[in-house]
Write an enzyme that holds these catalytic residues in place. Sequence first.
Site, PDB file in Angstrom:
ATOM      1  CB  CYS A 269     -14.226 -23.157 -27.983  1.00 47.65           C
ATOM      2  SG  CYS A 269     -16.027 -22.885 -27.721  1.00 47.65           S
TER       3      CYS A 269
ATOM      4  CB  CYS B  85     -15.082 -25.078 -24.845  1.00 51.51           C
ATOM      5  SG  CYS B  85     -16.039 -25.132 -26.537  1.00 51.51           S
TER       6      CYS B  85
ATOM      7  CG  ASP C 180       0.474  10.119  -0.097  1.00 47.90           C
ATOM      8  OD1 ASP C 180       0.425  10.768   1.035  1.00 47.90           O
ATOM      9  OD2 ASP C 180       1.687   9.588  -0.139  1.00 47.90           O
TER      10      ASP C 180
ATOM     11  CG  ASP D 134       4.708   6.795  -1.947  1.00 48.94           C
ATOM     12  OD1 ASP D 134       5.894   6.960  -1.890  1.00 48.94           O
ATOM     13  OD2 ASP D 134       4.064   7.506  -1.135  1.00 48.94           O
TER      14      ASP D 134
ATOM     15  CG  ASP E 183      -0.425   6.211   1.310  1.00 47.34           C
ATOM     16  OD1 ASP E 183      -0.998   6.832   2.007  1.00 47.34           O
ATOM     17  OD2 ASP E 183       0.619   6.471   0.670  1.00 47.34           O
TER      18      ASP E 183
END
Length: 709
Positions: free
Chosen positions: A10, A13, A404, A600, A604
């Site tokens: 639920c 719930c 980048d 990457d 960065d």
Amino acid sequence: MRYQLDGLDCAACAAKLEQELRRVKGLEQAVINFAAGSLEAPPEMLAAAREVIARVEPGVRLLEPTGDAVAGEGTREEGEREGEEDGRNLYLIVIAALLLVPGLIFNEWLHRTPYSWAEYGILLTAYLLVGWPVIRAAGRNLIRGRFFDETFLMTIATTGAIAIHQLPEAVGVMLFYAVGEYFQGRAVNRSRRSIAALLDIRPQYANLKLNGETKQVRPEEVAVGQTIVIKPGEKVPLDGEVLEGVSFVDTAALTGESVPRKVEKGEGILAGMVNGQGLLTVKVTRPFAESSVARILDLVEHAAARKAPTEQFITAFSRYYTPAVVLGALALALIPPLVLPGATFATWIYRALVLLVISCPCALVVSIPLGYFGGIGAASRQGVLVKGASFLDALSALHTVVFDKTGTLTRGVFRVSQVVPYNGFSQEELLATAAAAEVYSNHPIAQSIREAYGGEIAPDQVQDYQEIPGHGIQAVVGGRRVLAGNDRLLHREDIPHEICNVAGTGVHVVIDGVFAGYIVIADEVKPDARAAIAGLRELGVKQVVLLTGDEEAVARRVAADLGLDTYFAELLPEDKVARVEALQAALPDRRRQKLAFVGDGINDAPVITRADIGVAMGGLGSDAAIEAADVVLMEDAPSRLATAVRIARHTGLIVRQNVVLALSIKAFFLVLGAFGVATIWEAVFADVGVALAAIFNATRTLRYKDPHW
């Protein structure tokens, strides 16, 4: 730590349970993921969590951490339990329906005879068969002071119907509510199993090679540096480097890419891939907890716990909506008979009961998180890991994408194309000195210089190695002080030189304070980069920007080649952050429009964290970038970002459809019920029908496949 919750069927719930858990000191950050059926809580608070669960939801069990079990085993056991429970519930529904039919047909006839007790006997039996769990839950909640939930609404509505002698309708409410719960449970469980199957890439064993013998062990037992054997058809259990053998591996589970990839000696291989026909001997480079497959499992299983704004709104909405409806129904039952001439309490109580039946918010509370969960699963199946539903929402509102350059839009595979000596140095001396100075660097440019040199470099001839972020490196090679880096390094060190900009990526070399020349490095644009930019333009992204630490001439060439809107070159990591902040501030509608940064490298990570949506290239990207990112592209293909945006928009569309569908139909029937046009039967059909339609609509997100791939 993540724990599995058994018996949590639920959504309302789940929300209440999470609220109660967070009231306990030490569990303030507890998160219940209804779609995954899991709880995240500190291990030391496990006993306290179990106590709260036993008090609030006695039917829910807290199981052992999901990561400690063999993949699939918990899913199979849970599936067996769900099958037994579904069978029992269906059996009770069928019996109740069979009792309702004669009770409905002979209801009026029995009521007018001395055998009226048979009417109550038949219909109340059917009522209790399907309604007892609801009545019991409502009574339990009343004792705890929780009045306004769906069990309370159903109990009040049906007992009221019995009181005004509408027994068939009382049974009908409970019966169709039970039918709705049955199909709702099956839909939720099917979605959970689909996600579990999607994530069933966890290898169950590794073939550990020790002292010339091979034995099967758990992947967690293998240490870094040990050797494993991967037989044809087996899953790769850990990340490693191929020592012997050649094979093709299926990377679909990690990247979504269906084309097998060739691996041979010296190449890396990732956990979760499936070996083809060759026998591979692999040296383990990472423990299982840090392997690719473990990170994917962790990212996806955590993702649905991060709620989108729409989910948060619906949770708050349902908290106020249900009490408001109950008070409205009470007013509808009491006020009209007191103020309208000829109005009777029986008529208006009946209309109030219709209002209560139609008001259950199940369609919204269940279908919306289920929709987001399906969207996250669909993305992961296509090689995109989205770390939360909130990021799906953000992806659908992209205005600006910042890339980048190296390793993101370009291959990051550099080749030395030119060696230009100055001041009496030879090409051979220039290249050899630069290669020695770069001996400790992992940067692709440094690797390309060492590859071009091709000779052996004795590490003991290099001392005092130091990286200068955003500039280059310095070291002492054979007793001579060497600088190798970009033009900014020359200006920083006040080195006289005749050339600043070169056509390509230039590495300037200085030996003992004298400019010795430069080396030109060529980097190719990824073929996929053009598809990435075109895909984003097609999706309506207004601005695509390039940020790079490389030289201005190189950035200009890449930006022109790909048709980018603008570029910024020669940036340090902190400069990238400043540029992204400036671009964010320039967005026309900062509240609704979002900016994504795709990178990457380890440098960065700061800007990935600062962007609205940080995107990391997961195949070759650094661990720091992947950890900082909100979205991970498991294949090194920037065009997968467009795939992620399409999935996000598809998911958002389905979520909005469910919100509009549920609220509009409920509003329509609430008005009809208030004016006496709709009966309880129609209210039940509308409530159950809307809930089922919304749930099945939500499961469409899991089956989404990008038509561009």
